[in-house]
Design a protein around this motif. Structure first.
Motif, PDB file in Angstrom:
ATOM      1  N   THR A   1      -2.605  -5.179  15.755  1.00 29.97           N
ATOM      2  CA  THR A   1      -2.266  -4.409  15.423  1.00 29.97           C
ATOM      3  C   THR A   1      -2.681  -3.424  14.584  1.00 29.97           C
ATOM      4  O   THR A   1      -3.639  -3.680  14.218  1.00 29.97           O
ATOM      5  N   VAL A   2      -2.214  -1.866  14.991  1.00 32.53           N
ATOM      6  CA  VAL A   2      -2.419  -0.552  14.208  1.00 32.53           C
ATOM      7  C   VAL A   2      -1.568  -0.117  13.395  1.00 32.53           C
ATOM      8  O   VAL A   2      -0.479   0.143  14.260  1.00 32.53           O
ATOM      9  N   PHE A   3      -1.474  -0.093  12.269  1.00 37.56           N
ATOM     10  CA  PHE A   3      -0.848   0.909  11.605  1.00 37.56           C
ATOM     11  C   PHE A   3      -0.952   2.090  10.908  1.00 37.56           C
ATOM     12  O   PHE A   3      -2.151   2.186  10.971  1.00 37.56           O
ATOM     13  N   GLU A   4      -0.799   3.102  11.374  1.00 36.72           N
ATOM     14  CA  GLU A   4      -0.156   4.913  11.446  1.00 36.72           C
ATOM     15  C   GLU A   4       0.003   5.408  10.502  1.00 36.72           C
ATOM     16  O   GLU A   4       1.347   5.269   9.939  1.00 36.72           O
ATOM     17  N   TYR A   5      -0.869   6.182   9.414  1.00 37.73           N
ATOM     18  CA  TYR A   5      -0.101   7.164   8.462  1.00 37.73           C
ATOM     19  C   TYR A   5      -0.971   8.302   8.926  1.00 37.73           C
ATOM     20  O   TYR A   5      -2.257   8.450   8.499  1.00 37.73           O
ATOM     21  N   LEU A   6       0.526   9.569   9.222  1.00 37.82           N
ATOM     22  CA  LEU A   6      -0.491  11.226   9.074  1.00 37.82           C
ATOM     23  C   LEU A   6      -0.362  11.920   8.043  1.00 37.82           C
ATOM     24  O   LEU A   6       1.542  11.956   7.448  1.00 37.82           O
ATOM     25  N   GLU A   7      -1.111  12.210   7.116  1.00 31.55           N
ATOM     26  CA  GLU A   7      -0.598  12.716   6.115  1.00 31.55           C
ATOM     27  C   GLU A   7      -0.060  14.576   6.464  1.00 31.55           C
ATOM     28  O   GLU A   7      -0.864  15.107   6.838  1.00 31.55           O
ATOM     29  N   PRO A   8       0.420  15.280   6.475  1.00 24.69           N
ATOM     30  CA  PRO A   8       1.544  16.417   7.026  1.00 24.69           C
ATOM     31  C   PRO A   8       0.334  17.398   6.241  1.00 24.69           C
ATOM     32  O   PRO A   8       0.067  18.884   7.006  1.00 24.69           O
ATOM     33  N   THR A   9      -0.307  17.401   5.051  1.00 24.41           N
ATOM     34  CA  THR A   9      -0.299  18.243   4.561  1.00 24.41           C
ATOM     35  C   THR A   9      -1.963  18.581   4.032  1.00 24.41           C
ATOM     36  O   THR A   9      -2.292  19.548   3.547  1.00 24.41           O
ATOM     37  N   LYS A  10      -2.583  17.646   4.512  1.00 20.99           N
ATOM     38  CA  LYS A  10      -3.566  17.350   4.339  1.00 20.99           C
ATOM     39  C   LYS A  10      -4.899  17.242   5.857  1.00 20.99           C
ATOM     40  O   LYS A  10      -6.348  16.975   5.860  1.00 20.99           O
ATOM     41  N   SER A  11      -4.111  17.006   6.949  1.00 20.09           N
ATOM     42  CA  SER A  11      -4.760  17.057   8.246  1.00 20.09           C
ATOM     43  C   SER A  11      -5.523  15.815   8.264  1.00 20.09           C
ATOM     44  O   SER A  11      -6.930  16.056   8.745  1.00 20.09           O
ATOM     45  N   ALA A  12      -5.059  14.870   7.005  1.00 19.44           N
ATOM     46  CA  ALA A  12      -5.257  13.521   7.616  1.00 19.44           C
ATOM     47  C   ALA A  12      -4.830  12.506   8.124  1.00 19.44           C
ATOM     48  O   ALA A  12      -3.136  12.846   7.807  1.00 19.44           O
TER      49      ALA A  12
ATOM     50  N   ILE B   1       0.758  -1.209  -0.462  1.00 17.42           N
ATOM     51  CA  ILE B   1      -0.086  -0.149   0.248  1.00 17.42           C
ATOM     52  C   ILE B   1       0.982   0.835  -0.137  1.00 17.42           C
ATOM     53  O   ILE B   1       0.712   2.095  -0.679  1.00 17.42           O
ATOM     54  N   ASN B   2       2.012   1.118   0.753  1.00 16.14           N
ATOM     55  CA  ASN B   2       2.549   2.395   0.963  1.00 16.14           C
ATOM     56  C   ASN B   2       3.502   2.731  -0.287  1.00 16.14           C
ATOM     57  O   ASN B   2       3.037   3.461  -0.861  1.00 16.14           O
ATOM     58  N   GLN B   3       4.256   1.845  -0.941  1.00 18.72           N
ATOM     59  CA  GLN B   3       4.602   1.826  -2.373  1.00 18.72           C
ATOM     60  C   GLN B   3       3.309   2.121  -3.605  1.00 18.72           C
ATOM     61  O   GLN B   3       3.599   2.850  -4.147  1.00 18.72           O
ATOM     62  N   GLN B   4       1.959   1.861  -3.443  1.00 18.93           N
ATOM     63  CA  GLN B   4       1.124   1.613  -4.218  1.00 18.93           C
ATOM     64  C   GLN B   4       0.353   3.672  -4.079  1.00 18.93           C
ATOM     65  O   GLN B   4       0.123   4.081  -4.980  1.00 18.93           O
ATOM     66  N   LEU B   5      -0.009   4.488  -3.142  1.00 19.97           N
ATOM     67  CA  LEU B   5      -0.469   4.971  -2.563  1.00 19.97           C
ATOM     68  C   LEU B   5       0.951   6.269  -2.425  1.00 19.97           C
ATOM     69  O   LEU B   5       0.415   7.353  -1.701  1.00 19.97           O
ATOM     70  N   GLY B   6       2.684   6.302  -1.961  1.00 17.32           N
ATOM     71  CA  GLY B   6       3.385   7.112  -1.918  1.00 17.32           C
ATOM     72  C   GLY B   6       3.060   7.035   0.285  1.00 17.32           C
ATOM     73  O   GLY B   6       3.296   8.412   0.185  1.00 17.32           O
ATOM     74  N   TYR B   7       2.447   6.203   1.050  1.00 20.57           N
ATOM     75  CA  TYR B   7       2.687   6.352   2.208  1.00 20.57           C
ATOM     76  C   TYR B   7       3.720   6.314   2.651  1.00 20.57           C
ATOM     77  O   TYR B   7       4.691   5.442   2.621  1.00 20.57           O
TER      78      TYR B   7
END
Length: 147
Positions: free
Chosen positions: A67-78, A39-45
């Motif tokens: 388990t919970v994986f997390e990604y905070l989008e810095p420019t989108k407040s998401a 998913i990281n490769q596909q979406l750039g996360y």
């Protein structure tokens, strides 16, 4: 002396937590870290496991850790959270036994068209068999997703 008891309003807690959120179910035979890598490769996360968010459920005196994986989008407040839906034959959301992972998108940046686009992009990841948007009304155990 009387003791004041405070009761947590779970309905309000659930309502507040799920404000401005989208949920998707992902079916994949892959291990969680493999799926996240794709998913990281596909979406750039940059989805990464966050041990502080790990969810513990206790049933029949046994503990199960999801388990919970997390990604905070810095420019989108998401924020994006990927939950493992099963652990040793137990399910985080028993009503979604056919779903291996739950993807929660939190924040008011994304609109319906944006989320549909993300789902379409996620479907292109090699280890993903199916991604479907979930209706919050169909989920009975929402409280299990709150960390």
């Amino acid at each position: 002396m009387s003791v004041l008891k405070l009761k947590l309003d779970q309905e309000q807690l659930v309502e507040d937590f799920f404000e401005d959120t989208w949920l998707a179910g992902i079916m994949s035979p892959a291990r969680d870290y493999q799926l996240c890598w794709q998913i990281n490769q596909q979406l750039g996360y940059d989805l990464r496991v966050n041990n502080l968010l790990e969810i513990k459920l206790t049933k029949n005196r046994r503990s199960f850790y999801f388990t919970v994986f997390e990604y905070l989008e810095p420019t989108k407040s998401a924020a994006h959270y990927l939950y493992n839906n099963h652990c040793k034959a137990e399910f985080l959301l028993p009503e979604l036994k056919h779903v291996d992972y739950i993807w929660l998108i939190k924040g008011n940046y994304y609109q319906a068209a944006d989320v549909k686009n993300l789902v379409e992009q996620c479907r292109k990841a090699g280890l993903v068999q199916l991604v479907t948007l979930l209706d919050m009304k169909d989920i009975k155990n929402k409280i299990n997703l709150i960390f």
